[in-house]
Design an enzyme around this catalytic site. Structure first.
Site, PDB file in Angstrom:
ATOM      1  N   ARG A 173      -6.856  54.119  22.240  1.00  0.00           N
ATOM      2  CA  ARG A 173      -6.379  53.605  20.959  1.00  0.00           C
ATOM      3  C   ARG A 173      -6.860  54.524  19.851  1.00  0.00           C
ATOM      4  NH1 ARG A 173      -5.281  47.751  18.443  1.00  0.00           N
ATOM      5  NH2 ARG A 173      -4.447  48.470  16.465  1.00  0.00           N
ATOM      6  N   ARG A 217      -9.523  47.005  18.887  1.00  0.00           N
ATOM      7  CA  ARG A 217      -8.897  45.785  19.425  1.00  0.00           C
ATOM      8  C   ARG A 217      -7.689  46.162  20.274  1.00  0.00           C
ATOM      9  NH1 ARG A 217      -8.430  45.160  13.669  1.00  0.00           N
ATOM     10  NH2 ARG A 217      -6.486  46.067  12.921  1.00  0.00           N
ATOM     11  N   LEU A 218      -7.195  45.159  21.009  1.00  0.00           N
ATOM     12  CA  LEU A 218      -6.080  45.413  21.931  1.00  0.00           C
ATOM     13  C   LEU A 218      -4.734  45.028  21.335  1.00  0.00           C
ATOM     14  CD1 LEU A 218      -7.693  44.284  25.313  1.00  0.00           C
ATOM     15  CD2 LEU A 218      -7.449  46.598  24.407  1.00  0.00           C
ATOM     16  N   ASN A 265       4.939  43.201  14.910  1.00  0.00           N
ATOM     17  CA  ASN A 265       5.355  44.193  13.903  1.00  0.00           C
ATOM     18  C   ASN A 265       6.615  43.777  13.137  1.00  0.00           C
ATOM     19  OD1 ASN A 265       4.228  46.995  15.947  1.00  0.00           O
ATOM     20  ND2 ASN A 265       3.193  46.045  14.206  1.00  0.00           N
ATOM     21  N   TRP A 295      -2.225  57.590   7.809  1.00  0.00           N
ATOM     22  CA  TRP A 295      -2.086  59.046   7.757  1.00  0.00           C
ATOM     23  C   TRP A 295      -1.103  59.435   6.650  1.00  0.00           C
ATOM     24  CZ3 TRP A 295       1.975  62.504   8.578  1.00  0.00           C
ATOM     25  CH2 TRP A 295       1.589  63.850   8.670  1.00  0.00           C
ATOM     26  N   ASP A 339      -1.837  54.184  16.918  1.00  0.00           N
ATOM     27  CA  ASP A 339      -2.069  53.490  15.651  1.00  0.00           C
ATOM     28  C   ASP A 339      -2.513  54.471  14.565  1.00  0.00           C
ATOM     29  OD1 ASP A 339      -2.150  51.341  13.960  1.00  0.00           O
ATOM     30  OD2 ASP A 339      -4.073  50.568  14.679  1.00  0.00           O
TER      31      ASP A 339
HETATM   32  C1  IPE Z   1      -0.535  47.877  17.420  1.00  0.00           C
HETATM   33  O1  IPE Z   1      -0.721  48.426  16.160  1.00  0.00           O
HETATM   34  C2  IPE Z   1       0.926  47.933  17.786  1.00  0.00           C
HETATM   35  C3  IPE Z   1       1.481  49.263  17.996  1.00  0.00           C
HETATM   36  C4  IPE Z   1       0.795  50.372  18.036  1.00  0.00           C
HETATM   37  C5  IPE Z   1       2.912  49.299  18.192  1.00  0.00           C
HETATM   38  P1  IPE Z   1      -0.772  47.501  14.861  1.00  0.00           P
HETATM   39  O2  IPE Z   1      -1.064  48.385  13.717  1.00  0.00           O
HETATM   40  O3  IPE Z   1       0.448  46.668  14.799  1.00  0.00           O
HETATM   41  O4  IPE Z   1      -2.016  46.560  15.221  1.00  0.00           O
HETATM   42  P2  IPE Z   1      -2.957  45.698  14.276  1.00  0.00           P
HETATM   43  O5  IPE Z   1      -2.048  44.911  13.366  1.00  0.00           O
HETATM   44  O6  IPE Z   1      -3.806  46.653  13.506  1.00  0.00           O
HETATM   45  O7  IPE Z   1      -3.742  44.854  15.207  1.00  0.00           O
HETATM   46  C1  IPE Z   2       1.274  52.509  14.386  1.00  0.00           C
HETATM   47  O1  IPE Z   2       0.893  52.911  13.094  1.00  0.00           O
HETATM   48  C2  IPE Z   2       2.776  52.396  14.537  1.00  0.00           C
HETATM   49  C3  IPE Z   2       3.276  51.014  14.645  1.00  0.00           C
HETATM   50  C4  IPE Z   2       2.541  49.949  14.718  1.00  0.00           C
HETATM   51  C5  IPE Z   2       4.711  50.851  14.674  1.00  0.00           C
HETATM   52  P1  IPE Z   2       0.767  51.842  11.913  1.00  0.00           P
HETATM   53  O2  IPE Z   2       2.093  51.715  11.246  1.00  0.00           O
HETATM   54  O3  IPE Z   2       0.199  50.582  12.418  1.00  0.00           O
HETATM   55  O4  IPE Z   2      -0.239  52.578  10.950  1.00  0.00           O
HETATM   56  P2  IPE Z   2      -1.451  51.915  10.165  1.00  0.00           P
HETATM   57  O5  IPE Z   2      -2.266  51.172  11.168  1.00  0.00           O
HETATM   58  O6  IPE Z   2      -0.860  51.013   9.130  1.00  0.00           O
HETATM   59  O7  IPE Z   2      -2.183  53.080   9.585  1.00  0.00           O
HETATM   60 MG    MG Z   3      -1.677  49.879  12.610  1.00  0.00          MG
END
Ligand code: IPE
Ligand code: IPE
Ligand code: MG
Length: 257
Positions: free
Chosen positions: A205, A211-212, A83, A40, A35
């Site tokens: 994480r 969170r999970l 997502n 970043w 995540d």
């Molecule tokens: C969790 O990350 C899913 C993946 C890493 C693919 P998210 O960025 O989607 O999670 P939330 O929305 O912060 O819970």
């Molecule tokens: C994790 O990074 C990748 C996916 C969930 C696909 P994020 O895209 O969730 O990055 P943040 O949490 O918005 O920074």
């Molecule tokens: Mg994220």
């Protein structure tokens, strides 16, 4: 950690710096919620997809490190069922990026004895990604060359997985193959996407979220949780080794004394 494998001393463990009192210091199965790509990218003044591209570089480094340390299964959360709620351009960009990365990494991974497996609702993924998945899964690594399995969770969520498992168990009961008394923890595990794989001993994480996010809810029942503020594109070899060291310091009790 510098230098890696010691030479001239075959009995020495390849990663002596990881040694602790605990014999089980290297987990068999590590799960990772990758995540922080978007945050970043924003820090760099770039678009979110720039972060996802650098996220692939981090995956490459972590996969290599995990295999070197002797981890047998690495499960990475690449795209959740939730997502899909992101803007279409980001979703399309992620799908194209993953499809390309699977193919471009395939030869190197196979040469290193790392096989790719995919978990999630794969039938709903775009055609191009399904083709990459098919190519990767059709690549055979002989048993004596197999070092690690990289499980990529794509269009995955734990509630989807558990619902799907219950539906299939229900169908088997309806067909007279199973009675309710035969539903055991083992039977449920066998209906999950991780069938045949030990539960993760360690979950990592990144990005500071605690969170999970619908990841491996059944399998993580007794997993050691490791959260770090590091954003995924900056999570590399040293960060992964630090997580393993921290795992080595944990005492796992499983409800006992
Ligand atoms: C969790 O990350 C899913 C993946 C890493 C693919 P998210 O960025 O989607 O999670 P939330 O929305 O912060 O819970
Ligand atoms: C994790 O990074 C990748 C996916 C969930 C696909 P994020 O895209 O969730 O990055 P943040 O949490 O918005 O920074
Ligand atoms: Mg994220």
């Amino acid at each position: 950690m510098r230098g890696g494998r010691r030479t001239g001393s075959p009995a020495a463990p390849p990663f002596p710096f990881l040694m602790t009192q605990n014999d089980n210091h290297i987990p068999q199965h590590v799960a990772v919620i990758m995540d922080g790509n978007g945050r970043w990218a924003r820090e760099q003044g770039e678009e979110r997809l720039y972060g996802h591209r650098h996220g692939v570089d981090a995956v490459r480094e972590v996969v290599r490190t995990a295999a070197e340390t002797g981890v047998r299964y690495l499960t990475v959360y690449a795209f959740s069922t939730e997502n899909w709620g992101r803007p279409e351009a980001e979703v399309d960009g992620i799908m194209t990026l993953i499809a390309g990365a699977i193919l471009s990494e395939l030869e190197t991974l196979t040469g290193a004895g790392i096989r790719m497996r995919f978990i999630g609702d794969l039938a709903s993924l775009p055609e191009v990604l399904q083709e990459s998945i098919h190519t990767a899964e059709a690549t055979v690594i002989p048993d004596d060359k197999l070092r690690m399995t990289l499980n990529v969770a794509l269009n995955y969520s734990a509630r989807w997985e558990l619902t799907d498992a219950m539906r299939r168990i229900g169908l088997r009961m309806k067909a007279g193959e199973l009675t309710p008394e035969e539903i055991t923890e083992e039977l449920i595990s066998e209906h999950l996407t991780t069938r045949g794989i030990p539960d993760p001993e360690l979950l990592i994480r990144t990005s500071g979220e605690l969170r999970l996010s619908n990841f491996l809810l059944w399998q993580l029942s007794y997993t050691e949780l490791y959260f770090t503020d590091t954003l995924w594109p900056e999570f590399g070899r040293e960060a992964f080794l630090e997580a393993l060291r921290e795992y080595g310091r944990r005492e796992r009790r499983f409800g006992r004394l």
